[in-house]
Design an enzyme around this catalytic site. Structure first.
Site, PDB file in Angstrom:
ATOM      1  N   ARG A 170      -4.696   5.733  -8.904  1.00  0.00           N
ATOM      2  CA  ARG A 170      -3.450   6.280  -8.366  1.00  0.00           C
ATOM      3  C   ARG A 170      -3.003   5.514  -7.118  1.00  0.00           C
ATOM      4  NH1 ARG A 170      -2.013  10.111 -12.402  1.00  0.00           N
ATOM      5  NH2 ARG A 170      -3.929  11.034 -13.157  1.00  0.00           N
ATOM      6  N   SER A 186      -4.224   4.686 -14.912  1.00  0.00           N
ATOM      7  CA  SER A 186      -4.573   4.766 -13.483  1.00  0.00           C
ATOM      8  C   SER A 186      -5.764   3.876 -13.135  1.00  0.00           C
ATOM      9  CB  SER A 186      -4.859   6.222 -13.081  1.00  0.00           C
ATOM     10  OG  SER A 186      -3.708   7.007 -13.199  1.00  0.00           O
ATOM     11  N   LEU A 204      -7.134   2.374  -4.792  1.00  0.00           N
ATOM     12  CA  LEU A 204      -7.950   1.166  -4.728  1.00  0.00           C
ATOM     13  C   LEU A 204      -7.153  -0.074  -4.327  1.00  0.00           C
ATOM     14  CD1 LEU A 204     -10.307   1.676  -7.810  1.00  0.00           C
ATOM     15  CD2 LEU A 204     -10.860   1.928  -5.384  1.00  0.00           C
ATOM     16  N   TYR A 258       7.448  11.497 -19.405  1.00  0.00           N
ATOM     17  CA  TYR A 258       7.727  10.708 -18.208  1.00  0.00           C
ATOM     18  C   TYR A 258       9.210  10.786 -17.863  1.00  0.00           C
ATOM     19  CZ  TYR A 258       3.151   8.553 -19.208  1.00  0.00           C
ATOM     20  OH  TYR A 258       1.830   8.322 -19.467  1.00  0.00           O
TER      21      TYR A 258
END
Length: 311
Positions: free
Chosen positions: A187, A183, A190, A37
């Site tokens: 992503r 997620s 929703l 990350y």
């Protein structure tokens, strides 16, 4: 992850630090990062911001995927690489031990038993407390678990990504392994916040995902009208509805919603207060599922890196 890369341009370090500190104030105590990350930047951020509260949190990170010497993202889970990555992570995280250390990806050039064996060496050396594994099938999970007890399996899981329901969810429950759902808001889809992909920055990873492309995306957008209606009926936001659905799937499931915004952080935290009726859960399952979502979750290149069962 979103505090350092992936979804367009990350916030500046001060804003990212505010999100982490507010999370502590709200009672969040599980922080999930990885060497990949931001290619070390996210571990460095967490180390700087959370070191004064280290005893109050469960700190998780991952090894096996990172930027190589040529500056290219690579999956590499050779034992010597995993051990070096851990040593570097301990420095970046400013800690003596990582509570949960995942094999981020199974490197298919290396027997998973060898990679897990290297992580088990780290446990014996006191650098890692428990071991996890990410994006693998039940078969691979069982191979890993025979080498060293696996504390957690992390894979994508939400209303619109249901592959975990094929086998690993039940396997984790049977084996006493936590299932960490990444997620959980699909992503961001929703949450209802992603309705125009042309507005996403050019470096946003969603642009390479088939569900956010062309006719797939147009079809998926049609699901949101019914979803937002159910959220209104339950007096909650769409994001809270998605998280409440996931929390109702089993006590061994831990969703890890990521965000860069303080208001979304608080909104997500309140999802645990929402109880959905059996009828609501049934309607959600019928609305958004493997049959109604258009397009695979990853492109072919990314699928080649993982080992999960697929619907």
């Amino acid at each position: 992850m979103s505090l350092s890369h992936a979804y367009g341009n990350p916030p500046d370090p001060a804003a990212a630090a505010n999100v982490l500190l507010k999370a502590l104030d709200l009672g969040y105590n599980f922080f999930d990062t990885a060497a990949q990350y931001g290619f070390g930047a996210n571990e460095t951020l967490l180390g700087q911001v959370l070191k004064h509260r280290r005893r109050d949190i469960v700190l998780a990170s991952k090894a096996g995927m990172f930027k190589n010497a040529q500056g290219v993202r690579e999956v590499d889970a050779r034992p010597e690489v995993l051990k070096k990555t851990c040593d570097d992570a301990l420095i970046r995280l400013q800690t003596d031990v990582i509570d949960l250390y995942y094999l981020h990806r199974w490197d298919k050039r290396v027997p998973v038993e060898d990679s897990i064996g290297a992580l088990s060496d780290l446990v014996r050396e006191g650098k890692v407390r428990t071991i996890g594994i990410s994006e693998v099938s039940v078969e691979t999970l069982r191979k890993a678990h025979r080498v060293h007890p696996i504390a957690a399996l992390q894979s994508e899981y939400s209303l619109w990504t249901r592959d975990a329901e094929i086998a690993v969810l039940d396997a984790c429950k049977d084996m006493g392994i936590a299932f960490v759902a990444f997620s959980p808001l699909a992503r961001g889809f929703l949450s209802g916040a992603v309705r125009d992909v042309t507005a996403l920055p050019a470096n946003d990873i969603r642009l390479a995902m088939p569900r956010f492309q062309g006719e797939n995306f147009s079809k998926n957008l049609r699901l949101l009208d019914g979803f937002s209606g159910i959220a209104r009926e339950n007096d909650c936001s769409m994001a809270q509805l998605a998280l409440a659905w996931l929390l109702a799937r089993g006590g061994h499931i831990t969703p890890i919603p990521g965000t860069t915004r303080l208001d979304h952080l608080e909104e997500n935290a309140r999802a645990s207060d929402i109880e959905l009726s059996a009828d609501t859960l049934k309607r959600l399952d019928a609305l958004i599922n493997t049959a109604t979502v258009s397009g695979p979750r990853y492109n072919a290149a990314t699928f080649s890196e993982i080992d999960t069962e697929r619907a």
